[in-house]
Write an enzyme that holds these catalytic residues in place. Structure first.
Site, short mmCIF file in Angstrom:
data_model
loop_
_atom_site.label_atom_id
_atom_site.label_comp_id
_atom_site.label_asym_id
_atom_site.label_seq_id
_atom_site.Cartn_x
_atom_site.Cartn_y
_atom_site.Cartn_z
CG ASP A 104 17.29 -22.13 -6.83
OD1 ASP A 104 17.27 -23.27 -7.29
OD2 ASP A 104 17.06 -21.01 -7.43
CG ASP A 318 15.58 -26.02 -10.04
OD1 ASP A 318 15.93 -25.57 -8.75
OD2 ASP A 318 15.31 -25.17 -10.95
#
Length: 442
Positions: A104, A318
């Site tokens: 992430d 992201d």
């Protein structure tokens, strides 16, 4: 040059006979340790004067350029579902224990599922970290300077237990899809270093991470044990390693779409043709200046202020988000343009404004997208970068647009569906974000 293979899928990769598989099924991907050879020059970022080159391994990039720290290759495990596709493994504690963690790039604090403080030992259970069973584990107390520095944004103090606690919400814009709660600890992450002559050695790094004792929402159903973070924030996993001099201030991802997976390189993948745009200053995200979107080369009629960077207008990349979330004000022009540009072979699904049926290849059925970033950088996207297959219908397939409206927010989140099948370079040393189309089947 040292190579760090943090974890790998249990499938040997051949590279000139240099691949070795350990007894535990973990592959150590090695390349011949000859000096870095510059095979060509790509685009040199303005004012940087960097020479660009690359090394190939059976036709695929398999090398990161060492700048200010160790370079590394991580061959990520395959995901089990399309919602959470890009997962790797990491070893924590002493004795070390394996955990599957989501990659992430837009989260600050790494965490794994843990037993509550003082609880009975559950170290024999998979996916649960028990600090009591690790000889190197240390609970972060309220009085600890690290905890004090994280209050109030990242931590709160529990006076009853003197533990530094945390609560994290995950979502996009005003929507919260899941959250997790727990406490902070310090322990060892075990890194495997491959040196210039091919010998392996352990390089333990002490890191601070969250012990999650409660998950809710989508996280409650997730099949991974935690999240490994790579945001610019000083408390992310990558930033902690960088502060200890173990890695450079640049890392690269290559996420493959077929069967998921890919590689993570701590260092810079040097490949001819990578395009760069500037990273905007941001403590928590890889923030970009997206200027406009075009469908079949026709710029969409989107008010420029919806993308112009400000406190309320943000575009971020992201890897922890599977889909893409488009600023509210840009969504209708986007949907209208896609719908108007599909081929005659495409039919709109009844009672749907974003699902279609087609009997031919989607590259022939749907338009291409072009994202224009500051500095003239262009990212071209194929239909599989904004569509996902929902279900087959006899000899046809239903595809739905996988770019969602970010209701009430002018925030755009470019998730995995956009970033896949590309080399993505996150360069915090030079504040650059780079990409190029690439077959990530390493």
């Amino acid at each position: 040059m040292a190579w760090w293979c943090m974890e790998a899928a249990a499938v040997p990769r051949q590279c000139g006979g240099a691949t070795r598989c350990g007894a535990d099924g973990v592959v150590s991907v090695k390349v011949r340790q000859s000096p870095m050879t510059s095979l060509g020059r790509g685009r040199t970022p303005k004012g940087k004067g960097r020479r660009r080159g690359y090394r190939r391994c059976t036709g695929a990039v398999a090398a990161g350029h060492q700048r200010g720290g160790a370079a590394a290759i991580v061959d990520m495990d395959l995901g089990r579902s399309w919602q959470w596709p890009y997962v790797t493994r990491i070893q924590l504690g002493n004795p070390p224990k394996n955990f599957s963690v989501l990659i992430d790039t837009a989260s600050i604090m790494s965490w794994v599922s843990c037993r509550t403080p003082g609880g009975s030992s559950v170290s024999s259970l998979p996916g649960i970290f028990d600090p009591r069973s690790s000889s190197t584990s240390s609970l972060i107390s309220c009085s600890d300077k690290t905890c004090q520095a994280m209050i109030p944004d990242l931590a709160v103090c529990s006076k009853s237990s003197d533990s530094c606690e945390w609560h994290v919400l995950y979502g996009s814009g005003v929507a919260v899809y899941s959250n997790t709660t727990g406490y902070y600890i310090s322990d060892v992450a075990h890194l495997e270093i491959l040196n210039a002559v091919g010998h392996t050695s352990s390089a333990p790094a002490t890191i601070i991470f969250g012990c999650s004792t409660l998950r809710s929402g989508e996280l409650a159903e997730a099949k991974f044990d935690g999240i490994l973070t790579f945001a610019p924030h000083q408390m992310s996993f990558s930033s902690q390693l960088h502060s200890q001099g173990l890695i450079a201030g640049v890392f690269s991802l290559c996420l493959k779409s077929a069967y998921w997976g890919g590689i993570l390189v701590f260092g810079e993948i040097l490949e001819e043709g990578i395009v760069y745009t500037s990273l905007l200053p941001s403590p928590n995200f890889f923030q970009l200046y997206l200027e406009s979107i075009a469908v079949n080369s026709q710029e969409l009629p989107i008010e420029p202020s919806f993308f112009r960077p400000s406190r309320k207008h943000v575009t971020i990349a992201d890897s922890g988000t599977s889909l893409t979330y488009l600023a509210d004000g840009a969504y209708d022009p986007f949907i209208n343009a896609i719908t108007a540009a599909v081929s005659p072979h495409v039919r709109l699904v009844k009672n749907s404004d974003r699902c279609f049926v087609t009997s031919i290849n989607i590259d022939l059925s749907f338009p291409t997208l072009t994202l224009h970033f500051a500095g003239g950088a262009v990212m071209k996207l194929k239909p599989n970068n904004y569509l996902r297959s929902v279900s087959p219908k006899e000899d046809e397939v239903i595809y739905c647009i996988a770019w969602k409206r970010n209701y009430g927010e002018q925030i755009t989140v470019l998730g995995d569906i956009v970033l896949k099948d590309k080399i993505i370079v996150h360069d915090l040393e030079n504040m650059l974000f780079g990409w190029m189309d690439f077959d990530c089947k390493f």
